[in-house]
Scaffold this active site. Sequence first.
Site, PDB file in Angstrom:
ATOM      1  N   LYS A  41       0.825  -1.208   0.000  1.00 27.94           N
ATOM      2  CA  LYS A  41       0.000   0.000   0.000  1.00 27.94           C
ATOM      3  C   LYS A  41       0.863   1.265   0.000  1.00 27.94           C
ATOM      4  CE  LYS A  41      -4.096  -2.166   1.938  1.00 27.94           C
ATOM      5  NZ  LYS A  41      -4.838  -2.510   3.167  1.00 27.94           N
ATOM      6  N   LYS A  46      -2.973  -9.521 -11.040  1.00 29.22           N
ATOM      7  CA  LYS A  46      -4.104  -9.711 -10.131  1.00 29.22           C
ATOM      8  C   LYS A  46      -5.135  -8.602 -10.336  1.00 29.22           C
ATOM      9  CE  LYS A  46      -5.446  -8.655  -5.673  1.00 29.22           C
ATOM     10  NZ  LYS A  46      -5.304  -8.134  -4.345  1.00 29.22           N
ATOM     11  N   LYS A  96      -8.922  -2.945  -8.047  1.00 28.48           N
ATOM     12  CA  LYS A  96      -9.346  -1.618  -8.504  1.00 28.48           C
ATOM     13  C   LYS A  96      -8.182  -0.634  -8.500  1.00 28.48           C
ATOM     14  CE  LYS A  96     -11.498  -1.224  -4.008  1.00 28.48           C
ATOM     15  NZ  LYS A  96     -11.796  -2.581  -3.601  1.00 28.48           N
TER      16      LYS A  96
END
Length: 331
Positions: free
Chosen positions: A115, A200, A203
């Site tokens: 992240k 993968k 969004k």
Amino acid sequence: MKGKSMRILSGIQPSGVLHIGNYFGMMRPAIALQAEGEAFYFIADYHALTSVRDPKALRENIRRVALDFLACGLDPERAALFRQSDVPQVTELAWILSTIAPMGLLERSHSYKDKLARGMPPSVGLFSYPVLMAADILIYDSDVVPVGKDQKQHIEITRDLVVKINETFGQSEPDGQIFKLPEPRIQAATEVVPGIDGQKMSKSYGNNIDIFGDEKEMRKRVMSIVTDSTPVEAPKDASRSTIFQLYSLVASKSEIAGMRERFQKGGTGYGNFKKELFEKLWEYFTPMRERREEILADKSYIDNVLARGAKRANEIADQVMTRVRKRVGLR
Ligand code: AMP
Ligand code: TRP
């Protein structure tokens, strides 16, 4: 799980529109499991606060996740569907767990590092995300957690925390346990659903095919699946094709075998395979689109489902928290 019914739990973040990776990786397995025990499925709005900064968007996303999950077959007579924040005790358990959680355990978390690499701000909440997730699982004494592969490490962290808390506070228990060890349930065939670029589906990579996009949009996404430059007449490798992998999720056994043969034989271009994939995908989700319209027509349905789910979830969470507070010395 002899005697007592198996307790199943999973959560999904309301951080955007749901895509077919979410569906095949988590929602479909969770829906299939609802008949096998007592299921608790929640909308992880506390978790979404680590990335969503727009209150109106968050509220809309929460409703849409509830709607989409119900449309896909979540049965509120079998499974409790609720908002994570309707059980605020979970943040108390997260705090208690965080006082036991070793820093090193969280520092090894892949999802935190991923992240940050994607540009998310490194907040304390983002770092301790797995502790809140452990609390989500443990506050319902969950046995089984259906998720996609990317969540596996989070369940492992939960299991490490269970061992640690049992060692620390479990001695006075007859079985030495405050919590039992939850098991991840990851479907091998759908552990990583590829997106239109072959990575993968996510969004945040912009490679998603949404479950409830309109026809034009879904067709456009499918037609833009990235392929190699094998000429039309040449044989093609089905096992390495995103088109074939996605087709395998929605077609029948004989249809899948038929497409595999046509890949091997050559003479069919990727464009044709994409059209077939689009048709199958659209057909697969048609009954769910219809159910979605029905739910939308009933104005109070979602609120009623969420209220009932929250009531049931609170009953269990209150029992578990009474036990935990007593064991750690807070009562
Ligand atoms: P998230 O997008 O992180 O909110 O994911 C919600 C659930 O869907 C989690 O259980 C994920 O593991 C699962 N999931 C998300 N993307 C995929 C994917 N491409 N393949 C399989 N499972 C996925
Ligand atoms: N972290 C999960 C995701 O991003 C969502 C989630 C939060 C969850 N708490 C959970 C999943 C507990 C399973 C169990 O997809």
